[in-house]
Each structure stands twice: as structure tokens, then as C-alpha cells.
Enzyme design. Structure first.
Site, PDB file in Angstrom:
ATOM      1  N   ASP A 178       0.820  -1.222   0.000  1.00  0.00           N
ATOM      2  CA  ASP A 178       0.000   0.000   0.000  1.00  0.00           C
ATOM      3  C   ASP A 178       0.851   1.268   0.000  1.00  0.00           C
ATOM      4  O   ASP A 178       0.413   2.314   0.480  1.00  0.00           O
ATOM      5  CB  ASP A 178      -0.953   0.032   1.212  1.00  0.00           C
ATOM      6  CG  ASP A 178      -1.790  -1.222   1.323  1.00  0.00           C
ATOM      7  OD1 ASP A 178      -2.397  -1.602   0.309  1.00  0.00           O
ATOM      8  OD2 ASP A 178      -1.823  -1.830   2.417  1.00  0.00           O
ATOM      9  N   LYS A 197       2.430   2.091  -5.210  1.00  0.00           N
ATOM     10  CA  LYS A 197       3.131   1.547  -6.389  1.00  0.00           C
ATOM     11  C   LYS A 197       2.432   1.912  -7.686  1.00  0.00           C
ATOM     12  O   LYS A 197       3.077   2.103  -8.714  1.00  0.00           O
ATOM     13  CB  LYS A 197       3.258   0.024  -6.259  1.00  0.00           C
ATOM     14  CG  LYS A 197       4.181  -0.423  -5.141  1.00  0.00           C
ATOM     15  CD  LYS A 197       4.278  -1.922  -5.052  1.00  0.00           C
ATOM     16  CE  LYS A 197       2.999  -2.574  -4.562  1.00  0.00           C
ATOM     17  NZ  LYS A 197       2.640  -2.211  -3.183  1.00  0.00           N
ATOM     18  N   THR A 227      -7.431 -11.930   2.894  1.00  0.00           N
ATOM     19  CA  THR A 227      -8.581 -11.260   2.281  1.00  0.00           C
ATOM     20  C   THR A 227      -9.720 -12.232   2.002  1.00  0.00           C
ATOM     21  O   THR A 227     -10.808 -11.809   1.621  1.00  0.00           O
ATOM     22  CB  THR A 227      -8.170 -10.597   0.962  1.00  0.00           C
ATOM     23  OG1 THR A 227      -7.678 -11.607   0.073  1.00  0.00           O
ATOM     24  CG2 THR A 227      -7.107  -9.544   1.190  1.00  0.00           C
ATOM     25  N   GLN A 262       1.642  -6.036  -3.065  1.00  0.00           N
ATOM     26  CA  GLN A 262       2.007  -6.135  -1.646  1.00  0.00           C
ATOM     27  C   GLN A 262       3.354  -5.446  -1.396  1.00  0.00           C
ATOM     28  O   GLN A 262       3.671  -4.470  -2.048  1.00  0.00           O
ATOM     29  CB  GLN A 262       2.019  -7.595  -1.177  1.00  0.00           C
ATOM     30  CG  GLN A 262       0.653  -8.214  -1.049  1.00  0.00           C
ATOM     31  CD  GLN A 262       0.246  -9.002  -2.271  1.00  0.00           C
ATOM     32  OE1 GLN A 262       1.072  -9.515  -3.008  1.00  0.00           O
ATOM     33  NE2 GLN A 262      -1.028  -9.113  -2.494  1.00  0.00           N
TER      34      GLN A 262
END
Length: 427
Positions: free
Chosen positions: A13, A16, A128, A223
Site C-alpha cells: 500500500d 506503487k 482477504t 504487496q
């Protein structure tokens, strides 16, 4: 021409998508090399915001060929919905290439992911629930379904029967769930075959030929470094390798063809899911970082845990990735603090520790040792040169560069495509 790697230097987060988009117009291929739809990139172009989950960020650049590499696990329904959504907004997705060897997420992967996470209770990892881990597990166990299997119905049936033979036993006897019928999955996935066929290609060969022809290839991870299954805060990690080594295995590009590795580094620190986080804040400062920084997961909608910048993590990212550059993002979020703490080391069992500890137990007990830098109140969102920043902001960037171990070659001062200070060009 060389290949470049762009990856997260913290827990993901970091922004990118913004960095990839910045380079997108000047590279020929953007390759997503690992992960699944458990990650997301937000790219802002003008007044338009795009949330990408499986598609490489380069898909928003009209002259770029976006590639989903062999190291990615793909949920076909999610991918096709994402393609449809971009097409409806006028984005051309016809150039997309998907590796024949990428593995597929199936309904039983999603089901097992959700029920097993609930089964763990307080020991949950914080997944998730989208089937990514179970899909990678099947890949390693050699019972995975690959994209190429969609085009051979007999092979697809055979592989589904083999996988569901064990999966249904687990679902029924361990988790008290209904079994999953082979025919239902087969019928659904054969429909995906024709929809995906135009995109499927031997991406390893195509990328090799592109590099030989002098094309620029950007390898994009999802990630971040500390979520790497080998080098992250295990077991609170993802199921693949977001680090630079994963760029090679997940794309089929050899390491000697990579000449630059760029780490995306937020001006503070965030993470989602469970696991250790030494600089995490539980006070008004943490809530302010979350609110000002818009720290809500693009894919999951989960609020991110927030904390101050952690230099040992940055130094670790330099070490395990061989970083040549940092792209520092969200510097603007720190505007308004009188003093900004920076974690320069840890205290573990009464001792000062300069580097990320190798022991998970030690990392769980690590307490941040802070140095305090003077903040700034000026709006920096319009800064386009380093000299445009107020002195205290310049000093903050210089301090982070000194203690992190790689140059801050670009600095994000807002979410917009043009809100970036380029100190040293990546290309």
C-alpha cells in the site's frame, strides 16, 4: 534495454500504482509478476480515479503492453469484470497479455480460504478470503489449475476431479460445509476459456524478444517486502514473493537483465491484517494519518494500521531487494505536525538494535527508538522541484535518505499523476 523492478519496500500500500503510472509512458511493457486480487493500486489521472486489482497499472497508458506474468494467481471472474469496467470507461484493454502458466483461483480456493481463516479464530493471519493462499498452495502441491488448462476440457476435468477429491473431504468433514461439484466448476471455467483466449500468450518468450529488441520492461510487484513469504513477517505474510527475486521467477526474466530496482516507500508506515508493527499508533496521530492519508484498502476496504516511519524496515528492504532507488510517497500527508517522529532503531530486551531482527519473537517485542524532526505547515502539493519544498520537509527527506540506505529519487506530494518531484530520473 534493461528491465526495471518496482516493488513495495514496507508492508504494501505504498503507492506503487502512482509510481508505475509515472513510468508508464516511457516503458514498453508493464508486467505484474506475483500476487492476486488481494492487492490493489489506485491511479489518479486528472479528475479520474482508477482502482486496479489484477491488471498492471500500465494498462492505463495507451502505448504500453500490460502483462500478467506466470507468477500471478488469477480469479477469472474478477479479471474479466475489471477488464469490462475499464472498457466502459474508454480504456483500451486489447493489448493485455496473460501468461499460459499463470495459475487460476477457483471457487473451492475461495471457500477454503474463508472457512480456514474463521477456524483460526484469534490466531488468524488476516487474509482477504479471496483464495490466493490456497491457490498458491495447490501450485506448490502440483495440483493447481493453469490458464492453459482452460483450453483442454479433458485435462481441466481431470485436474478438477483430482483437486476436489481431497478438498471436498476437508470441506465436509473438517468444516461441515457442502461439497463442491466438479461439473459446476467445469461449466463455469470453460466459459472463461473463450473470453480469455484473445489475451493468452507465451509471455516469457515475448518479454525475452522485447528485451533483445531494445524495449523497456517494467516489472511491477504487489504487496510489499515485509509481506514476502520468505523474507516478510512470517506467518503474517502473503503467499508469494513480492521481493525482487520474485520478479525473475514470476515473469521468466533472468536476473542479469534487471539493472534497476526501485522501492516504493511511504513517508510513514502502514499495514493491514495481523502481525507485528513496532511503530503502530493507537492515538490521535494514528487516526489523523489514516484520515488524511485515505488509508483504506483499495481491494479490501479495510482500514490500514498506521504508524511513523521505520528506518530499520527501509534498510532491510534495501538489503533483500538490492534497491538502487526509493520513490517516497505521501510526503504531503505529514503536513501540519509540529514534530515528526522517525524510528531509527529498536529496543529489544533492553538493548539497542539497529537492524530488523531475524527472530519473529524479537520483532514482536521490538520497541521503536525515535528521533524527532521539525515539521512544516506549508501546503506542498504544488511542489515540483526539491527546492519548492519548505526547508523542514527537505530536511525530513534528506534524513530518511541518510538512514535508509538508498537515494530518494522521486517524492510524491499528492495523489495526482503530476504531483511528483523527480530528483533523479528512473530511466
Amino acid at each position: 534495454m534493461p528491465a526495471l523492478v518496482l516493488l513495495g519496500a514496507q508492508w504494501g500500500d505504498e503507492g506503487k500504482g502512482k509510481a508505475t503510472d509515472l513510468l508508464g509512458d516511457r516503458v514498453d511493457y508493464v508486467v505484474r509478476y506475483q500476487g492476486g486480487n488481494n492487492a490493489g493500486h489506485t491511479v489518479v489521472i486528472g479528475d479520474q480515479k482508477y482502482a486496479l486489482h489484477l491488471l498492471p497499472s500500465g494498462i492505463l497508458s495507451p502505448n504500453v503492453i500490460p502483462v500478467i506474468g506466470n507468477g500471478v494467481v488469477i480469479d477469472p471472474s474478477v479479471l474479466l469484470e475489471e477488464i469490462r469496467g475499464l472498457n466502459e470507461r474508454g480504456i483500451n484493454t486489447s493489448k493485455l497479455l496473460i501468461s499460459t502458466n499463470a495459475h487460476l483461483i477457483t471457487p473451492y480456493h475461495r471457500t477454503i480460504d474463508k472457512v480456514s481463516e474463521r477456524f483460526l479464530g484469534k490466531s488468524k493471519i488476516g487474509t482477504t478470503g479471496r483464495g490466493i493462499g490456497p491457490a498458491y498452495a495447490d501450485k506448490i502441491n502440483r495440483i493447481g489449475i493453469r490458464v492453459q488448462d482452460l483450453f483442454d476440457p479433458s485435462i481441466l476435468r481431470q485436474k478438477l476431479e483430482s483437486a476436489l477429491r481431497d478438498k471436498n473431504q476437508i470441506l465436509i468433514k473438517v468444516f461441515n460445509r457442502k461439497n463442491i461439484e466438479v461439473d459446476e466448476v467445469l461449466e463455469e471455467y470453460l466459459k472463461y476459456a473463450e473470453l480469455l483466449r484473445p489475451y493468452v500468450a507465451d509471455t516469457v518468450l515475448i518479454l525475452d524478444e522485447a528485451l533483445k529488441a531494445g524495449k523497456r520492461v517494467l516489472l511491477e510487484g504487489s504487496q510489499g517486502t515485509l509481506l514476502d513469504v520468505d523474507h516478510g513477517t512470517y506467518p503474517f505474510v502473503t503467499s508469494s514473493n513480492p521481493t525482487a527475486g520474485g520478479a525473475c521467477t514470476g515473469s521468466g526474466i533472468g536476473p542479469t537483465k534487471i539493472t534497476r530496482v526501485i522501492g516504493i516507500l511511504k513517508a510513514y508506515t502502514t499495514r493491514v491484517g495481523s502481525g507485528p508493527f513496532p511503530t503502530e499508533l493507537f492515538d490521535e496521530d494514528g487516526e489523523a494519518l489514516r484520515r488524511i492519508g485515505g488509508e483504506i484498502g483499495v481491494t479490501t476496504g479495510r482500514a490500514r494500521r498506521c504508524g511513523w516511519f521505520d528506518a530499520p524496515i527501509a534498510r532491510y528492504a534495501v538489503r533483500v531487494n538490492g534497491l538502487t532507488d526509493f520513490f517516497l510517497t505521501k510526503l504531503d500527508v505529514l503536513t501540519g505536525w509540529e514534530k515528526i517522529p522517525v524510528c531509527v532503531a529498536y529496543e529489544i530486551d533492553g538493548k539497542r538494535v539497529e537492524e530488523l531482527p531475524a527472530s519473529q519473537t524479537d520483532f514482536h517485542h521490538a520497541k521503536p527508538i525515535y528521533e524527532y524532526l521539525a515539521g512544516w505547515t506549508e501546503d506542498i502539493s504544488n511542489a515540483r522541484k526539491l527546492s519548492d519544498l519548505p526547508k523542514n520537509a527537505q530536511d525530513y527527506v534528506a534524513f530518511l535518505e541518510k538512514i535508509s540506505g538508498a537515494p530518494m529519487s522521486a517524492i510524491g506530494v499528492g495523489p495526482g499523476r503530476d504531483q511528483t518531484i523527480v530528483v533523479k530520473d528512473f530511466i
